[in-house]
Design an enzyme around this catalytic site. Sequence first.
Site, mmCIF file in Angstrom:
data_model
loop_
_atom_site.group_PDB
_atom_site.id
_atom_site.type_symbol
_atom_site.label_atom_id
_atom_site.label_comp_id
_atom_site.label_asym_id
_atom_site.label_seq_id
_atom_site.Cartn_x
_atom_site.Cartn_y
_atom_site.Cartn_z
ATOM 1 N N LEU A 63 4.593 5.191 -3.978
ATOM 2 C CA LEU A 63 5.025 3.892 -3.385
ATOM 3 C C LEU A 63 5.612 3.190 -4.645
ATOM 4 O O LEU A 63 5.138 2.902 -5.778
ATOM 5 C CB LEU A 63 3.923 2.767 -3.173
ATOM 6 C CG LEU A 63 3.079 3.613 -1.855
ATOM 7 C CD1 LEU A 63 2.006 4.674 -2.294
ATOM 8 C CD2 LEU A 63 1.907 2.233 -1.640
ATOM 9 N N GLY B 70 2.676 -0.919 -7.414
ATOM 10 C CA GLY B 70 3.357 0.550 -7.693
ATOM 11 C C GLY B 70 2.243 1.515 -7.935
ATOM 12 O O GLY B 70 1.330 1.307 -8.705
ATOM 13 N N SER B 71 2.182 2.492 -7.031
ATOM 14 C CA SER B 71 0.931 3.579 -6.919
ATOM 15 C C SER B 71 1.352 4.934 -6.433
ATOM 16 O O SER B 71 2.688 5.086 -6.070
ATOM 17 C CB SER B 71 0.216 2.732 -6.371
ATOM 18 O OG SER B 71 0.365 2.096 -5.217
ATOM 19 N N ARG B 72 0.393 5.458 -5.778
ATOM 20 C CA ARG B 72 0.455 6.678 -4.954
ATOM 21 C C ARG B 72 -0.769 6.659 -4.061
ATOM 22 O O ARG B 72 -2.093 6.134 -4.441
ATOM 23 C CB ARG B 72 0.408 7.898 -6.110
ATOM 24 C CG ARG B 72 -0.009 9.061 -5.683
ATOM 25 C CD ARG B 72 0.162 10.316 -6.755
ATOM 26 N NE ARG B 72 -0.583 11.360 -6.460
ATOM 27 C CZ ARG B 72 -0.888 12.457 -7.183
ATOM 28 N NH1 ARG B 72 -0.131 12.485 -8.293
ATOM 29 N NH2 ARG B 72 -1.541 13.352 -6.971
#
Length: 213
Positions: A89, A177-179
């Site tokens: 993301l 912001g990430s996964r």
Amino acid sequence: MKFAREAWPFVVPFIALAIILGFSGYRVWASVAAVLAILLLLFFRHPSRTFSGDPNSIIAAADGVVLKIDTLEDAEVGPGKFHRVITFLSVFDVHTQRAPTQGEVIYSKLTDGRKVAAFNADAGEVNARHLSVLKLPNGDLIGVRQIVGLVARRIVCYLKPGQEVQQGETIGLIKFGSRVDLLVPATYRIQVGKGDRMRSGETLVASPPEGKP
């Protein structure tokens, strides 16, 4: 357009600052504060989504791009092998997550860790992360692992063990912001590929094996 409730502690101070600066005659700085408020609000947007396919299918838990698909064992999720679909993301993606299937929450745990870039191969092992495991009516286990990135500072998960969730229901978010890793039994058929863009609550990710409800 709906927005996650977690937006307001970030957005309201910038709105207040814009008003104060505007009344004080600092119109340029007031405009800057107003633009920042809008950008922050957009980050927390939560659009309505629906899935009209097979209710036994597994749908995307997160918006973003498929970074990798592999097969592994994950004892934290359950016994056996799982297909893992890794979604990255960016700060421009919707950051709320949704339940990939209907089921009972049997596990929900936050693990502290680092904050390396979410696209790093080892981010899922070293970064702060939250794993939720859903048990389907047929006994299959589905894992959703929310993982922070360089910019992300906090994971929010609404799920508690014993809770029943519906497919597409909002389950949490990751701030900035990430996964998100989606783990499904290896017997399921993956319907996406590396580089595909997914939309939480809409994109078909995996189908159950033939003959299994």
